[in-house]
Design a protein around this motif. Structure first.
Motif, PDB file in Angstrom:
ATOM      1  N   SER A 119      -4.114  -6.300   3.245  1.00 17.18           N
ATOM      2  CA  SER A 119      -5.396  -6.250   2.041  1.00 17.18           C
ATOM      3  C   SER A 119      -6.205  -4.923   1.998  1.00 17.18           C
ATOM      4  O   SER A 119      -6.181  -4.436   1.500  1.00 17.18           O
ATOM      5  N   GLY A 120      -5.973  -4.891   3.626  1.00 19.34           N
ATOM      6  CA  GLY A 120      -6.970  -3.253   4.254  1.00 19.34           C
ATOM      7  C   GLY A 120      -6.163  -2.192   4.432  1.00 19.34           C
ATOM      8  O   GLY A 120      -6.819  -1.173   4.716  1.00 19.34           O
ATOM      9  N   HIS A 121      -4.777  -2.034   3.864  1.00 27.03           N
ATOM     10  CA  HIS A 121      -3.548  -0.678   3.945  1.00 27.03           C
ATOM     11  C   HIS A 121      -3.082  -1.319   2.375  1.00 27.03           C
ATOM     12  O   HIS A 121      -2.147  -0.969   2.179  1.00 27.03           O
ATOM     13  N   PRO A 122      -4.145  -0.506   1.636  1.00 21.65           N
ATOM     14  CA  PRO A 122      -3.818   0.042  -0.087  1.00 21.65           C
ATOM     15  C   PRO A 122      -2.599   0.942  -0.079  1.00 21.65           C
ATOM     16  O   PRO A 122      -1.504   0.249  -1.221  1.00 21.65           O
ATOM     17  N   VAL A 132       3.628   0.413  -1.310  1.00 19.68           N
ATOM     18  CA  VAL A 132       4.962   0.254  -0.776  1.00 19.68           C
ATOM     19  C   VAL A 132       5.500  -0.792  -0.525  1.00 19.68           C
ATOM     20  O   VAL A 132       6.792  -0.494  -1.244  1.00 19.68           O
ATOM     21  N   PHE A 133       4.818  -1.615  -0.005  1.00 19.76           N
ATOM     22  CA  PHE A 133       6.130  -2.294  -0.019  1.00 19.76           C
ATOM     23  C   PHE A 133       6.001  -3.184  -1.334  1.00 19.76           C
ATOM     24  O   PHE A 133       6.672  -4.358  -1.755  1.00 19.76           O
ATOM     25  N   LYS A 134       5.086  -3.221  -2.675  1.00 17.44           N
ATOM     26  CA  LYS A 134       5.148  -3.849  -3.578  1.00 17.44           C
ATOM     27  C   LYS A 134       6.343  -2.505  -4.944  1.00 17.44           C
ATOM     28  O   LYS A 134       7.296  -3.198  -5.740  1.00 17.44           O
ATOM     29  N   LEU A 135       6.745  -1.663  -4.498  1.00 18.68           N
ATOM     30  CA  LEU A 135       7.831  -1.345  -5.015  1.00 18.68           C
ATOM     31  C   LEU A 135       9.074  -2.083  -4.447  1.00 18.68           C
ATOM     32  O   LEU A 135       9.919  -1.875  -5.568  1.00 18.68           O
TER      33      LEU A 135
END
Length: 286
Positions: A219-222, A227-230
């Motif tokens: 959450s602190g690294h948008p 990138v992970f959501k890709l």
């Protein structure tokens, strides 16, 4: 002339895509028959037979549960709704779709090599072979969805209408694997090392997908979270958990839904293109 040629190529490409879908649909009975036979014969000759198909995933879940919850004292995950989920339930809800993805990708990659005697037959529709592997992996997947749901109920969660989305997300996983499989099974015929590359990629992919960890940690690294959501598997794994715990419909996050299906369609079109271009040379190599 140039525009006309491009138009003809585009039309031909779309016709090829439709022909593949038509082949899969018209051969659905044969795919089902071959998938059942593939599943039965995979463990033929062993004393426990198909039981081995279920033993390894169960052992994997138990090992991860013992290591992370008992060894490292992992705490229950906290969702936005404030619901606390026991780690074993959280873990299993991520591992069940991953097991299906891993197994089906591995087996579909080698579909043409394994069924090389059918590839050499002129009249056989070899385009259905990756689908056979994808469907065959569903038998174990259905069993583990049942195991997941049993654990879910045993920990005091109640059944609700949102649970039916497990079927939707399972279909998403099947579509994604099928889209990937046409590229992999075509290339591996000429480049056998791809099998090992896929195995390594699956090991990395398991940790790149929020299966044993929560995206809330990012959450602190948008930027890193984006990138992970890709990773299209993010959509499926989180979808399983939303269907079980959060009580939200898949269309509520319509942007992720459109992204997932967009990626899946692109992968399918690319896989079909690769498969079509390499298809005339399969029998020569095999």
């Amino acid at each position: 002339m140039g525009n006309e040629s491009k138009s003809q190529n585009g039309s031909k490409f779309m016709d090829e895509k439709r022909s593949l879908l038509a082949e899969l649909w018209s051969s659905r009975a044969l795919i089902w028959k071959l998938a059942k036979n593939d599943f039965k014969t995979r463990y033929a000759g062993s004393y426990l037979g198909i039981i081995w198909a279920f033993v390894q995933p169960v052992i994997t879940v138990l090992v991860y549960w013992l290591v992370f919850e008992k060894g490292f004292s992992a705490k229950p995950e906290l969702f936005a709704s404030g619901l606390q989920v026991p780690f074993v339930v959280y873990l299993t809800s991520g591992l069940v779709p991953w097991f299906y993805f891993s197994e089906s990708v591995t087996h579909s990659t080698n579909a043409l090599i394994e069924y090389n005697y059918l590839v050499k037959k002129v009249v056989f529709r070899i385009s259905i072979l990756p689908a056979v592997k994808v469907v065959a992996a569903c038998f174990i997947h259905i069993f583990f969805i049942g195991v997941l749901y049993l654990i879910y109920l045993c920990y005091g969660f109640g059944a609700h209408l949102y649970n039916i989305q497990l079927l939707y997300y399972s279909f998403c996983m099947m579509a994604l694997v099928l889209a990937i499989s046409y590229t992999f099974c075509s290339v591996v015929v000429f480049f056998r090392d791809l099998t090992q590359i896929v195995a390594i990629a699956l090991q990395i992919g398991m940790w790149a997908t929020p299966i044993m960890w929560s995206v809330s940690n990012l959450s602190g690294h948008p930027l890193l979270l984006t990138v992970f959501k890709l990773n299209p598997l993010y959509y499926v794994v989180m979808g399983y958990r939303q269907a079980l715990f959060e009580g939200t419909w898949f269309f509520h996050d319509w942007k992720m839904t459109l992204y997932f299906w967009g990626v899946t369609v692109v992968l399918f079109l690319f896989g079909k293109w690769v498969f079509t271009r390499l298809r005339p040379h399969f029998s020569d190599v095999l």
